[in-house]
Write a protein that holds these residues in place. Structure first.
Motif, PDB file in Angstrom:
ATOM      1  N   ASP A   1       0.782  -1.252  -0.018  1.00 38.63           N
ATOM      2  CA  ASP A   1      -0.011  -0.130  -0.145  1.00 38.63           C
ATOM      3  C   ASP A   1       0.871   1.367  -0.113  1.00 38.63           C
ATOM      4  O   ASP A   1       0.336   2.370  -0.453  1.00 38.63           O
ATOM      5  CB  ASP A   1      -1.022   0.168   1.379  1.00 38.63           C
TER       6      ASP A   1
ATOM      7  N   ASN B   1       3.730   0.132   3.990  1.00 39.22           N
ATOM      8  CA  ASN B   1       2.634  -0.193   4.481  1.00 39.22           C
ATOM      9  C   ASN B   1       2.131  -1.519   3.714  1.00 39.22           C
ATOM     10  O   ASN B   1       2.260  -1.414   2.375  1.00 39.22           O
ATOM     11  CB  ASN B   1       1.867   0.904   4.545  1.00 39.22           C
TER      12      ASN B   1
ATOM     13  N   ARG C   1      -0.648  -5.084   3.269  1.00 42.88           N
ATOM     14  CA  ARG C   1      -1.799  -5.991   4.070  1.00 42.88           C
ATOM     15  C   ARG C   1      -1.462  -7.458   3.623  1.00 42.88           C
ATOM     16  O   ARG C   1      -1.148  -7.555   2.293  1.00 42.88           O
ATOM     17  CB  ARG C   1      -2.919  -5.600   3.639  1.00 42.88           C
TER      18      ARG C   1
ATOM     19  N   THR D   1      -0.150   0.355   8.764  1.00 45.21           N
ATOM     20  CA  THR D   1      -0.674   1.630   8.496  1.00 45.21           C
ATOM     21  C   THR D   1       0.151   2.654   8.915  1.00 45.21           C
ATOM     22  O   THR D   1       0.787   2.411   9.870  1.00 45.21           O
ATOM     23  CB  THR D   1      -2.057   1.687   8.281  1.00 45.21           C
TER      24      THR D   1
ATOM     25  N   GLU E   1       4.747   9.044   3.737  1.00 42.13           N
ATOM     26  CA  GLU E   1       4.472   7.927   3.150  1.00 42.13           C
ATOM     27  C   GLU E   1       4.134   8.107   1.604  1.00 42.13           C
ATOM     28  O   GLU E   1       3.573   9.117   1.470  1.00 42.13           O
ATOM     29  CB  GLU E   1       3.002   7.270   3.658  1.00 42.13           C
TER      30      GLU E   1
END
Length: 214
Positions: free
Chosen positions: A89, A103, A105, A168, A186
């Protein structure tokens, strides 16, 4: 209320456990968004990790391929398998090299795969593969022929031992480093489809699937 299975010894997150998640909804959401899984297994003392497509129906993951595939021939023997899916991400840039991160998942699944022998279940699994990539595509294309079905192996893997891990947010620097004149933050990343390229023999009046234009 989300269903949450108690983690097994293999699925318990040990490194930064606060990022671990065992809720079925979260695990399924990540699996459904991903397109490629990596299948890890050991055969004849040699470890392998093979990237492949997959599909999910309820609490079962399906993988498929040629009967000549070393991976499928090995897994149908009932050996232990580890399947992972990762969605990237963003890049996390800190003020120090040490604290740079990403970041993400991710999902990790442990278990033993089983050969799908029932013809109807096999066809349903193949439909799940197709619909996973392009929803609605199964109704648009020719269904597999009898010979194509015979030339395809499908394995099922129950999502019993599965866990998710998620990061995150921005960088976490050492307190003293926050005064450094270095950009930190980020850089979000996203997988997007480019303009579809039609096959050279495609009839001009046929339009690309909606998802291919996303």
């Amino acid at each position: 209320m989300h269903q949450q299975e108690p983690p097994s010894l293999r699925t318990t997150i040990k490194r930064i456990p606060q990022r671990g998640n065992y809720e079925r909804d979260i695990i399924y959401e990540i699996l459904d968004e991903g397109l490629v899984c990596h299948v890890g297994f050991v055969t004849d003392g040699q470890p392998f990790v093979i990237p492949t497509a997959y599909g999910r129906i309820d609490d079962t993951l399906y993988i498929h391929g040629s009967p000549a595939s070393r991976m499928l021939k090995s897994l149908q023997q009932g050996i232990d398998v580890c399947v992972t899916v990762t969605l990237l991400d963003g890049l996390v840039l800190a003020r120090s090299a040490f604290h740079h991160s990403m970041n993400y998942r991710s999902v990790v699944v442990f278990g033993k795969a089983t050969l799908v022998q029932d013809a109807e279940q096999k066809l349903v699994a193949l439909q799940a593969f197709t619909e996973h990539v392009i929803p609605g595509r199964w109704q648009e294309v020719r269904s597999p022929s009898r010979s194509e079905l015979a030339g395809t192996l499908v394995l099922s893997l129950p999502l019993v031992e599965a866990s998710a891990k998620v990061r995150t947010g921005g960088p976490i620097d050492d307190e003293a480093d926050y005064q450094l004149p270095v950009w930190a933050g980020e850089i979000p990343l996203k997988l997007t489809a480019a303009t579809p390229i039609p096959d050279s023999r495609l009839h001009t009046e046929i339009k690309a699937p909606t998802r291919a234009n996303a």
